[in-house]
Design an enzyme around this catalytic site. Structure first.
Site, short mmCIF file in Angstrom:
data_model
loop_
_atom_site.label_atom_id
_atom_site.label_comp_id
_atom_site.label_asym_id
_atom_site.label_seq_id
_atom_site.Cartn_x
_atom_site.Cartn_y
_atom_site.Cartn_z
N TYR A 24 44.03 2.50 -21.79
CA TYR A 24 43.69 2.38 -23.22
C TYR A 24 44.43 1.18 -23.83
CZ TYR A 24 42.23 4.13 -27.80
OH TYR A 24 41.65 4.28 -29.04
N SER A 26 42.64 -0.77 -31.84
CA SER A 26 43.50 0.39 -32.11
C SER A 26 44.89 -0.15 -32.39
CB SER A 26 43.54 1.25 -30.84
OG SER A 26 44.56 2.23 -30.93
#
Ligand SMILES: NC(=O)c1ccc[n+]([C@@H]2O[C@H](COP(=O)([O-])OP(=O)(O)OC[C@H]3O[C@@H](n4cnc5c(N)ncnc54)[C@H](O)[C@@H]3O)[C@@H](O)[C@H]2O)c1
Length: 281
Positions: A155, A142
């Site tokens: 995350y 990401s």
């Protein structure tokens, strides 16, 4: 890899969002498809759609945070198609909140899916690819693997891990003279169901009515950004081109590169990272 027809692509988290779109793109290129996903109903649906479209596809209910499940997916791939050529370690989940308030269970859930899922994927599929003599690994990280910010620390931690792991294995595969490419996919916002990751949370969905106002605001902001994000199909096309062109870093949101640069310059110049809202004042 130059030739795709008749070869096999494996996609974890392939029953929704970016994973589903990558599976579609590889199927369009004439590949056999293997889907591993934790959601049985979504998995059945995608397999039914592939079969109806004449695509050779198999799947297995797989929780990528469990090594035995990932090994079973690799066994199923070998049994169905005799090898694996493109492996997308893509399944991922997120949860918002302050690091010190996120429970042990939630930290372990995100670490298990986002990081251990990729580690297990590498462990069980790379030997198959080496044996087959060619292949390409696509790990979904990401933009959160190249930058940091507040509100989603598990995350960020896991996605930085996926970038580091991808860089390391690429160099190891070169040293091992294996004919296997690696790409790490680092998108910003993409319009998928990641904002509803808690549908697969071991403790059940988060009761959002109990969240404090800061966390509620984070959830709303995340969902808003996701709904305005790129389409999964656009991202999947970039992934396909990256496999063709052997591109390592896939950065679908080019205009976010300044954030990567800013972080690198912060490190080099020993500047303290500050959240955006504070900087804008
Ligand atoms: N959507 C975005 O804005 C965005 C941005 C950057 C990176 N990503 C990453 O893209 C990847 C795909 O997410 P998405 O956005 O398509 O979300 P999504 O929720 O639409 O799809 C994720 C898929 O992973 C599956 N999954 C969840 N837990 C699993 C587990 N334990 N084992 C196997 N499968 C599991 C889900 O069932 C779902 O099919 C994730 O790694 C995510 O972190 C997404």
């Amino acid at each position: 890899m130059d030739e795709f027809k008749g070869k096999t692509a494996v996609v974890t988290g392939g029953a929704s969002g970016i994973g589903r779109a990558m599976a579609d793109r590889f199927a369009t290129a004439g590949m056999n498809i293997v889907i591993g996903d934790v959601e049985p109903a979504a998995l059945e649906k995608v397999l039914g759609e592939f079969k109806a479209a004449g695509v050779k596809a198999v799947g297995l209910r797989t929780d990528v945070s469990k090594e035995a499940d990932v090994k079973a997916l690799a066994d199923k791939t070998l049994e169905a198609f005799g090898g694996a050529h493109i492996v997308c370690n893509n399944a991922g989940v997120g949860i918002s909140g302050f690091a010190w308030e996120i429970s042990d269970e939630d930290w372990r859930w995100v670490m298990g899916v986002n990081l251990w899922g990729v580690i297990y994927g590498i462990r069980h599929f790379v030997p198959i690819m080496i044996k087959g003599g060619e292949g390409h690994i696509v790990n979904t990280a990401s933009m959160a693997g190249l930058t940091t910010g507040p509100g989603m620390s598990p995350y960020f931690v896991t996605k930085h891990g996926v970038v580091a792991l991808s860089e390391a294995i690429h160099q190891e595969l070169m040293m091992a003279q294996a004919n296997i490419g690696v790409s790490v996919l680092c998108p910003a916002w993409v319009n998928t169901r990641i904002g509803e990751s808690d549908r697969n949370r071991p403790g059940g969905p988060v009761d959002e009515t109990t969240l404090d106002p800061v966390r509620q605001a984070m959830q709303t902001a995340i969902r808003g950004a996701l709904s305005e994000g790129l389409s999964p199909d656009e991202v999947a096309e970039m992934v396909f081109q990256a496999v063709v062109n052997k591109t390592f870093y896939i950065l679908p949101h080019a205009h976010w590169k300044d954030l990567i640069q800013e972080r690198m310059e912060n490190i080099i110049h020993q500047r303290t990272p500050v959240p955006r809202e504070f900087r804008m004042k």
